[in-house]
Design an enzyme around this catalytic site. Structure first.
Site, short mmCIF file in Angstrom:
data_model
loop_
_atom_site.label_atom_id
_atom_site.label_comp_id
_atom_site.label_asym_id
_atom_site.label_seq_id
_atom_site.Cartn_x
_atom_site.Cartn_y
_atom_site.Cartn_z
N GLU A 129 8.45 47.27 21.26
CA GLU A 129 8.55 48.64 21.73
C GLU A 129 10.00 49.11 21.82
O GLU A 129 10.33 50.23 21.42
CB GLU A 129 7.90 48.80 23.12
N CYS A 182 5.19 45.90 28.93
CA CYS A 182 5.70 45.31 30.17
C CYS A 182 6.48 46.37 30.94
O CYS A 182 6.65 47.50 30.48
CB CYS A 182 6.58 44.10 29.84
N HIS A 233 11.89 43.32 22.43
CA HIS A 233 10.45 43.56 22.35
C HIS A 233 10.19 44.61 21.27
O HIS A 233 11.04 45.46 20.99
CB HIS A 233 9.90 44.06 23.68
N CYS A 271 9.55 47.79 28.92
CA CYS A 271 9.18 48.69 27.83
C CYS A 271 8.58 49.99 28.36
O CYS A 271 8.88 51.07 27.83
CB CYS A 271 8.22 47.98 26.88
#
Length: 168
Positions: free
Chosen positions: A63, A91, A61, A94
């Site tokens: 992040e 999410c 991801h 993260c």
């Protein structure tokens, strides 16, 4: 040497525009268009976009990639003096990484009441039982980020429809 863009940055909106450009890169690569940057003392020290499909890695991801880059740039995993800007609410994975990295501040664009974990569906970043809480600001350039995500998923639906027709 600092680039010209560094001198022009003055606000959360300016930084979010840089994260948005990362999200556009994700879109161009066929990834869910989420972009993230990390800022330390006014300097962008990390930039990333979702690369889950490209890397075949569920943890890739924006992040997570940005946190990894920022830690390398700082030479430390502790990010108390950093702000992470991301185009969509993080999410659980993260948000948990942000808590573990002791991130000072999170600024995100699009709220996610279904899966977001910085106050949307859950609040991992501000959960009282955690050893660290992250200061959170939401809704920065929310409409712009929403439009990009919607355009991406509309394109995915069109592509699936075309594939279905081709297979008939």
């Amino acid at each position: 040497m600092m680039d010209e863009e560094t001198f022009l940055i003055r606000s959360d909106e300016d930084y979010m525009r840089i994260a948005y450009r990362q999200a556009e890169r994700a879109f161009e690569q066929g990834e869910v268009p989420i972009g993230a940057i990390v800022v330390h003392q006014g300097q962008v020290i990390a930039q990333a976009y979702n690369q889950v499909e490209m890397l075949k890695d569920a943890t890739a991801h924006a992040e997570i990639l940005a946190i990894t880059q920022a830690s390398a740039a700082l030479g430390d995993w502790r990010m108390q003096e950093c702000t992470l800007f991301v185009t969509k609410e993080p999410c659980a994975m993260c948000a948990g990484a942000m808590v573990n990295a002791k991130l000072g501040r999170l600024v995100f664009g699009l709220r996610d009441r279904r899966y977001g974990c910085a106050g949307g569906a859950l609040d991992i970043t501000g959960f009282e039982g955690m050893l660290h809480n992250v200061e959170v600001k939401s809704g920065v350039l929310e409409e712009q980020n929403k439009e990009l995500i919607q355009a991406f998923f509309q394109a995915v639906r069109v592509q699936k429809k075309q594939q279905k027709k081709a297979n008939q």
